[in-house]
Design a protein around this motif. Structure first.
Motif, mmCIF file in Angstrom:
data_model
loop_
_atom_site.group_PDB
_atom_site.id
_atom_site.type_symbol
_atom_site.label_atom_id
_atom_site.label_comp_id
_atom_site.label_asym_id
_atom_site.label_seq_id
_atom_site.Cartn_x
_atom_site.Cartn_y
_atom_site.Cartn_z
ATOM 1 N N LEU A 1 -3.005 -7.494 59.050
ATOM 2 C CA LEU A 1 -1.790 -7.883 58.342
ATOM 3 C C LEU A 1 -0.750 -6.799 58.542
ATOM 4 C CD1 LEU A 1 -0.358 -9.831 56.339
ATOM 5 C CD2 LEU A 1 -1.217 -8.358 54.496
ATOM 6 N N ARG A 2 0.443 -7.190 59.018
ATOM 7 C CA ARG A 2 1.558 -6.265 59.193
ATOM 8 C C ARG A 2 2.700 -6.676 58.267
ATOM 9 N NH1 ARG A 2 0.811 -7.714 64.563
ATOM 10 N NH2 ARG A 2 2.933 -8.550 64.669
ATOM 11 N N ILE A 3 3.312 -5.673 57.643
ATOM 12 C CA ILE A 3 4.453 -5.919 56.757
ATOM 13 C C ILE A 3 5.588 -4.984 57.167
ATOM 14 C CG2 ILE A 3 5.289 -5.887 54.380
ATOM 15 C CD1 ILE A 3 2.447 -6.389 53.461
ATOM 16 N N ASN A 4 6.768 -5.549 57.361
ATOM 17 C CA ASN A 4 7.953 -4.770 57.705
ATOM 18 C C ASN A 4 9.081 -5.101 56.734
ATOM 19 O OD1 ASN A 4 6.425 -5.134 60.449
ATOM 20 N ND2 ASN A 4 7.805 -3.402 60.762
ATOM 21 N N LEU A 5 9.715 -4.059 56.227
ATOM 22 C CA LEU A 5 10.866 -4.214 55.351
ATOM 23 C C LEU A 5 12.006 -3.359 55.886
ATOM 24 C CD1 LEU A 5 12.272 -5.200 52.755
ATOM 25 C CD2 LEU A 5 11.283 -3.188 51.600
ATOM 26 N N ASP A 6 13.138 -3.984 56.191
ATOM 27 C CA ASP A 6 14.333 -3.284 56.646
ATOM 28 C C ASP A 6 15.486 -3.639 55.724
ATOM 29 O OD1 ASP A 6 13.377 -2.010 59.160
ATOM 30 O OD2 ASP A 6 13.022 -4.097 59.739
ATOM 31 N N ALA A 7 16.214 -2.609 55.277
ATOM 32 C CA ALA A 7 17.341 -2.820 54.379
ATOM 33 C C ALA A 7 18.502 -1.941 54.810
ATOM 34 C CB ALA A 7 16.949 -2.511 52.940
ATOM 35 N N SER A 8 19.691 -2.441 54.615
ATOM 36 C CA SER A 8 20.904 -1.667 54.922
ATOM 37 C C SER A 8 21.998 -2.047 53.928
ATOM 38 C CB SER A 8 21.370 -1.934 56.357
ATOM 39 O OG SER A 8 21.791 -3.280 56.515
ATOM 40 N N TYR A 9 22.748 -1.041 53.519
ATOM 41 C CA TYR A 9 23.884 -1.270 52.634
ATOM 42 C C TYR A 9 24.971 -0.277 53.013
ATOM 43 C CZ TYR A 9 26.763 -1.835 48.493
ATOM 44 O OH TYR A 9 27.822 -2.082 47.646
ATOM 45 N N LYS A 10 26.104 -0.861 53.437
ATOM 46 C CA LYS A 10 27.181 -0.040 53.964
ATOM 47 C C LYS A 10 26.632 0.815 55.099
ATOM 48 C CE LYS A 10 29.998 -0.158 49.774
ATOM 49 N NZ LYS A 10 30.694 0.635 48.723
ATOM 50 N N ASN A 11 26.597 2.132 54.936
ATOM 51 C CA ASN A 11 26.131 2.992 56.023
ATOM 52 C C ASN A 11 24.705 3.491 55.834
ATOM 53 O OD1 ASN A 11 28.648 2.775 57.253
ATOM 54 N ND2 ASN A 11 29.454 4.579 56.240
ATOM 55 N N TRP A 12 24.010 3.004 54.815
ATOM 56 C CA TRP A 12 22.690 3.517 54.515
ATOM 57 C C TRP A 12 21.608 2.567 55.021
ATOM 58 C CZ3 TRP A 12 22.096 8.380 52.937
ATOM 59 C CH2 TRP A 12 23.200 9.021 52.382
ATOM 60 N N LEU A 13 20.483 3.150 55.471
ATOM 61 C CA LEU A 13 19.389 2.383 56.059
ATOM 62 C C LEU A 13 18.077 2.726 55.363
ATOM 63 C CD1 LEU A 13 20.213 3.077 59.826
ATOM 64 C CD2 LEU A 13 20.878 1.050 58.507
ATOM 65 N N LEU A 14 17.191 1.732 55.276
ATOM 66 C CA LEU A 14 15.854 1.930 54.732
ATOM 67 C C LEU A 14 14.882 1.088 55.543
ATOM 68 C CD1 LEU A 14 13.893 2.980 52.510
ATOM 69 C CD2 LEU A 14 14.422 0.881 51.243
ATOM 70 N N SER A 15 13.728 1.698 55.896
ATOM 71 C CA SER A 15 12.731 0.981 56.696
ATOM 72 C C SER A 15 11.331 1.340 56.202
ATOM 73 C CB SER A 15 12.870 1.343 58.181
ATOM 74 O OG SER A 15 11.851 0.733 58.949
ATOM 75 N N LYS B 1 24.145 5.726 59.062
ATOM 76 C CA LYS B 1 24.682 5.326 60.361
ATOM 77 C C LYS B 1 26.198 5.366 60.367
ATOM 78 C CE LYS B 1 24.902 0.342 59.384
ATOM 79 N NZ LYS B 1 24.536 -1.006 59.836
ATOM 80 N N GLN B 2 26.714 5.625 61.569
ATOM 81 C CA GLN B 2 28.131 5.543 61.890
ATOM 82 C C GLN B 2 28.254 4.758 63.196
ATOM 83 O OE1 GLN B 2 31.036 6.672 60.334
ATOM 84 N NE2 GLN B 2 29.745 7.046 58.529
ATOM 85 N N PRO B 3 29.456 4.306 63.560
ATOM 86 C CA PRO B 3 29.567 3.530 64.788
ATOM 87 C C PRO B 3 29.028 4.237 66.023
ATOM 88 C CG PRO B 3 31.572 3.309 63.484
ATOM 89 C CD PRO B 3 30.727 4.343 62.801
ATOM 90 N N ALA B 4 29.177 5.565 66.105
ATOM 91 C CA ALA B 4 28.780 6.286 67.310
ATOM 92 C C ALA B 4 27.437 7.001 67.178
ATOM 93 C CB ALA B 4 29.859 7.299 67.694
ATOM 94 N N TRP B 5 26.850 7.049 65.979
ATOM 95 C CA TRP B 5 25.589 7.766 65.829
ATOM 96 C C TRP B 5 24.867 7.301 64.565
ATOM 97 C CZ3 TRP B 5 25.066 10.502 61.308
ATOM 98 C CH2 TRP B 5 26.249 10.833 60.640
ATOM 99 N N SER B 6 23.594 7.623 64.507
ATOM 100 C CA SER B 6 22.793 7.343 63.319
ATOM 101 C C SER B 6 21.664 8.360 63.240
ATOM 102 C CB SER B 6 22.220 5.920 63.355
ATOM 103 O OG SER B 6 21.275 5.784 64.392
ATOM 104 N N ILE B 7 21.221 8.617 62.048
ATOM 105 C CA ILE B 7 20.111 9.540 61.837
ATOM 106 C C ILE B 7 19.176 8.952 60.791
ATOM 107 C CG2 ILE B 7 21.411 10.866 60.111
ATOM 108 C CD1 ILE B 7 19.858 13.345 61.094
ATOM 109 N N MET B 8 17.852 9.071 61.069
ATOM 110 C CA MET B 8 16.844 8.591 60.129
ATOM 111 C C MET B 8 15.769 9.659 59.975
ATOM 112 S SD MET B 8 16.379 4.510 60.823
ATOM 113 C CE MET B 8 15.700 4.288 59.169
#
Length: 313
Positions: A189-203, A233-240
């Motif tokens: 069983l695999r579960i994936n959750l991805d969320a984004s709001y404005k410039n913020w990311l969650l995985s 995230k920004q248009p030219a870069w992102s960091i996680m």
């Protein structure tokens, strides 16, 4: 490799046919081998309506032996076991088939996948007994089969801000050797959750039970895998940044060899597990004249070191 591809579309049908010619040459002292093989592949897709899609893919491969397995050398594992190469190994053919059915409507989608891989005379391990020593070597066995079925249920309750997918699946392995037959069934069983709001990311991602794979007489078990990451995230870069297995304090991995002559089981167990911290940084370097690109159908990268591994498995 020599590679050619043809792509076309007829109404709701699409297809990609390709053909590659491979050449393998090996030489060591007085042993040498030269082999050629054709590797055709066909992908057919059908889209009867906008929210329903079917795809069938078949790939015929010619598999050359690993250079490490062809080496005419012996390497001691311990006082009772030795690993030995086999310069008489032959190439073998495999057939890989996948069938996808995808249905999507609104915030919900279903992706069903059935795949089947068949190898004729594959190169798998054999164990023989000589002069008080167990010899682990490689031979062309009868066949190997892997059947996998999985269904991915995905829901996006808030546009593209939240995506949750749940994938139950089952794997069936059948290894038919010259002197053995091993079968194994794995439910996962695999579960994936991805969320984004404005410039913020969650995985968040998790796989249960631990990943396992069977080939020949080998059963390889990995550890449980959970990954939690947050980012910006920004248009030219992102960091996680995130952590692997944040909810675990114990690491465990098991391997087994089902040989009738020399069955071996190893269990790695540690209560002092240190979680791995991961940082991922992406840049978008976009300048100058731009061209439309396409992915190569074959990645002809040589990753075979040619070194026989004399470790326990």
């Amino acid at each position: 490799y020599a590679y050619t591809e043809y792509k076309g579309k007829i109404q709701n049908w699409g297809y990609i046919a390709n053909l590659s010619l491979t050449r393998f040459y090996y030489s060591q002292r007085d042993n040498h081998s030269e082999r050629y093989g054709f590797q055709p592949s066909l992908l057919v897709s059908y889209n009867p309506v906008d929210n329903l899609h079917f795809r069938y893919h078949i790939n015929l491969k010619n598999n050359a032996p690993s250079i490490a397995y062809l080496n005419d050398v012996e390497q001691r594992i311990d006082i009772q076991q030795t690993r030995r190469g086999n310069p008489d190994l032959k190439s073998f053919r495999s057939t890989i088939q996948d069938f996808n059915a995808i249905f999507s409507t609104g915030i919900f989608s279903i992706d069903a996948l059935v795949s089947y891989a068949y190898e004729k005379n594959p190169i798998m391990e054999s164990v023989i007994y000589e002069e008080g020593m167990f010899i682990h070597t490689y031979e062309n066995q009868k066949s190997f089969q892997h059947l996998a079925v999985e269904v991915t249920f995905k829901i996006k309750p808030w546009k593209d801000h939240i995506s949750l997918s749940v994938t139950p699946g089952i794997n069936r392995y059948i290894s038919t050797g010259n002197n053995y037959l091993h079968t194994y069934t794995l439910k996962e069983l695999r579960i994936n959750l991805d969320a984004s709001y404005k410039n913020w990311l969650l995985s968040f991602m998790t796989i249960t039970p631990p990943n396992r794979y069977v080939y020949g007489e080998q059963l390889l078990k990995g550890d449980l895998m959970h990954t939690l990451m947050i980012g910006y995230k920004q248009p030219a870069w992102s960091i996680m940044a995130g952590i692997h297995n944040p909810f675990m304090k114990t690491y465990r991995s098991e391997n087994a060899n089902w040989s009738a002559l020399n069955p071996v089981k190893s269990d790695i167990h540690s209560t002092n597990m240190s979680n791995t911290i991961v940082v991922k940084l992406n840049f978008n370097l976009n300048f100058g004249r731009q061209y439309k690109g396409a992915n190569k159908g074959i990645q002809n990268i040589d990753t075979d070191s040619g070194i026989l591994q004399g470790t326990k498995e």
